[in-house]
Design a protein around this motif. Structure first.
Motif, PDB file in Angstrom:
ATOM      1  N   ILE A 166      -5.969   1.063  10.714  1.00  0.00           N
ATOM      2  CA  ILE A 166      -7.129   1.795  10.179  1.00  0.00           C
ATOM      3  C   ILE A 166      -6.709   2.568   8.915  1.00  0.00           C
ATOM      4  CG2 ILE A 166      -8.709   3.739  10.641  1.00  0.00           C
ATOM      5  CD1 ILE A 166      -8.769   2.714  13.609  1.00  0.00           C
ATOM      6  N   ASN A 167      -5.538   3.197   8.977  1.00  0.00           N
ATOM      7  CA  ASN A 167      -5.076   3.982   7.819  1.00  0.00           C
ATOM      8  C   ASN A 167      -4.763   3.087   6.625  1.00  0.00           C
ATOM      9  OD1 ASN A 167      -5.348   6.415   9.102  1.00  0.00           O
ATOM     10  ND2 ASN A 167      -3.304   6.310  10.019  1.00  0.00           N
ATOM     11  N   THR A 168      -4.212   1.905   6.877  1.00  0.00           N
ATOM     12  CA  THR A 168      -3.872   0.996   5.773  1.00  0.00           C
ATOM     13  C   THR A 168      -5.133   0.374   5.181  1.00  0.00           C
ATOM     14  OG1 THR A 168      -1.980   0.429   7.148  1.00  0.00           O
ATOM     15  CG2 THR A 168      -2.275  -0.868   5.161  1.00  0.00           C
ATOM     16  N   ALA A 169      -6.058  -0.003   6.036  1.00  0.00           N
ATOM     17  CA  ALA A 169      -7.266  -0.710   5.576  1.00  0.00           C
ATOM     18  C   ALA A 169      -8.096   0.140   4.615  1.00  0.00           C
ATOM     19  CB  ALA A 169      -8.116  -1.123   6.766  1.00  0.00           C
ATOM     20  N   HIS A 170      -8.079   1.451   4.829  1.00  0.00           N
ATOM     21  CA  HIS A 170      -8.838   2.367   3.960  1.00  0.00           C
ATOM     22  C   HIS A 170      -8.666   2.072   2.483  1.00  0.00           C
ATOM     23  CE1 HIS A 170      -9.101   5.906   7.036  1.00  0.00           C
ATOM     24  NE2 HIS A 170     -10.107   5.063   7.137  1.00  0.00           N
ATOM     25  N   ASN A 171      -7.439   1.689   2.119  1.00  0.00           N
ATOM     26  CA  ASN A 171      -7.120   1.547   0.686  1.00  0.00           C
ATOM     27  C   ASN A 171      -7.080   0.096   0.225  1.00  0.00           C
ATOM     28  OD1 ASN A 171      -6.636   4.402   0.496  1.00  0.00           O
ATOM     29  ND2 ASN A 171      -4.798   3.992   1.703  1.00  0.00           N
ATOM     30  N   LEU A 172      -7.469  -0.828   1.087  1.00  0.00           N
ATOM     31  CA  LEU A 172      -7.373  -2.243   0.712  1.00  0.00           C
ATOM     32  C   LEU A 172      -8.745  -2.911   0.702  1.00  0.00           C
ATOM     33  CD1 LEU A 172      -4.360  -3.367   2.951  1.00  0.00           C
ATOM     34  CD2 LEU A 172      -4.345  -3.003   0.481  1.00  0.00           C
TER      35      LEU A 172
END
Ligand code: TMP
Length: 212
Positions: A199-205
């Protein structure tokens, strides 16, 4: 982007691995933390296409293997606008089965290549994480009888498992194997850790396209 997008997280695995139980627990836990999260599942049996699939699985109708394969895929494509809308609005989607079930199950039938089976799902929203609940056929057997639907027998499930292993060799998809022979709570702990990272990584992708 006006708000950070949600993550697309999929749970896959052979029957009896505990996918549905774990999806529900994951959604509940994330919602309790105040996060925007919703569960989806495929096949989504409530649509017109989903009802055709459901009748087939319940042995109430017969369809060519090609036909039902394409219906499973169409059932995912018909929900793509909704999925994209939710993800853009910042809602994380926890999905019980996706295109990987489509490819693993149909290619367990005689005469179907994995490549042919993947084609109709090329370009679907690409999951940020696919967790594969790993359970040996022997352990699955200890969890009780299979149900009455099509595909629910150990010979077929072994072939399905082998196809998943092929699919997991593809580095373009972010796979995470989860040891599903642990207790429900321990499996849940593993799943939540991997989900929060995703969830934290997807925020920026940006959202990707599957198998493209
Ligand atoms: P369910 O028990 O999770 O509702 O799934 C129904 C069955 O459909 C299960 O045996 C897996 C199979 N299946 C396919 O053959 N192709 C697909 O694309 C999907 C999503 C499921």
């Amino acid at each position: 982007m006006a708000c950070k997008r949600g993550a697309l997280i999929v749970l896959e695995g052979v029957d009896k691995a505990g996918k549905t139980t774990q999806c529900k627990k994951l959604v509940q836990a994330l919602q309790q933390e105040g996060r925007a999260v919703e569960m989806m599942r495929f096949p989504e049996r409530t649509t017109a296409i989903g009802q055709l699939i459901s009748a087939y699985l319940e042995n109430k109708s017969d369809l060519e293997d090609q036909t039902v394969h394409l219906l499973f895929s169409a059932n995912r494509w018909e929900l793509v606008p909704l999925m994209k809308k939710k993800l853009e609005q910042g809602t994380t989607l926890i999905v019980d089965r996706y295109a990987f079930s489509g490819a693993a199950f149909t290619s367990a039938k005689p005469g179907f290549s994995l490549d042919w089976c993947k084609k109709p799902d090329e370009g679907l929203p690409k999951p940020d994480l696919v967790m594969f609940l790993q359970l040996s056929p022997a352990e699955a057997a200890l969890r009780g009888q299979f149900g009455e639907e099509r595909y629910e027998n150990s010979v077929f499930q072994k072939a399905v498992q082998q196809n998943y292993e092929q699919l997991m060799k593809d580095p373009s998809v972010k796979w995470q194997v989860i040891n599903a022979s642990q207790s429900i709570e321990d499996v849940h702990k593993d799943i939540i850790t991997h989900s929060l990272n995703s969830i934290n990584t997807a925020h920026n992708l940006p959202l990707g396209a599957l198998w493209k």
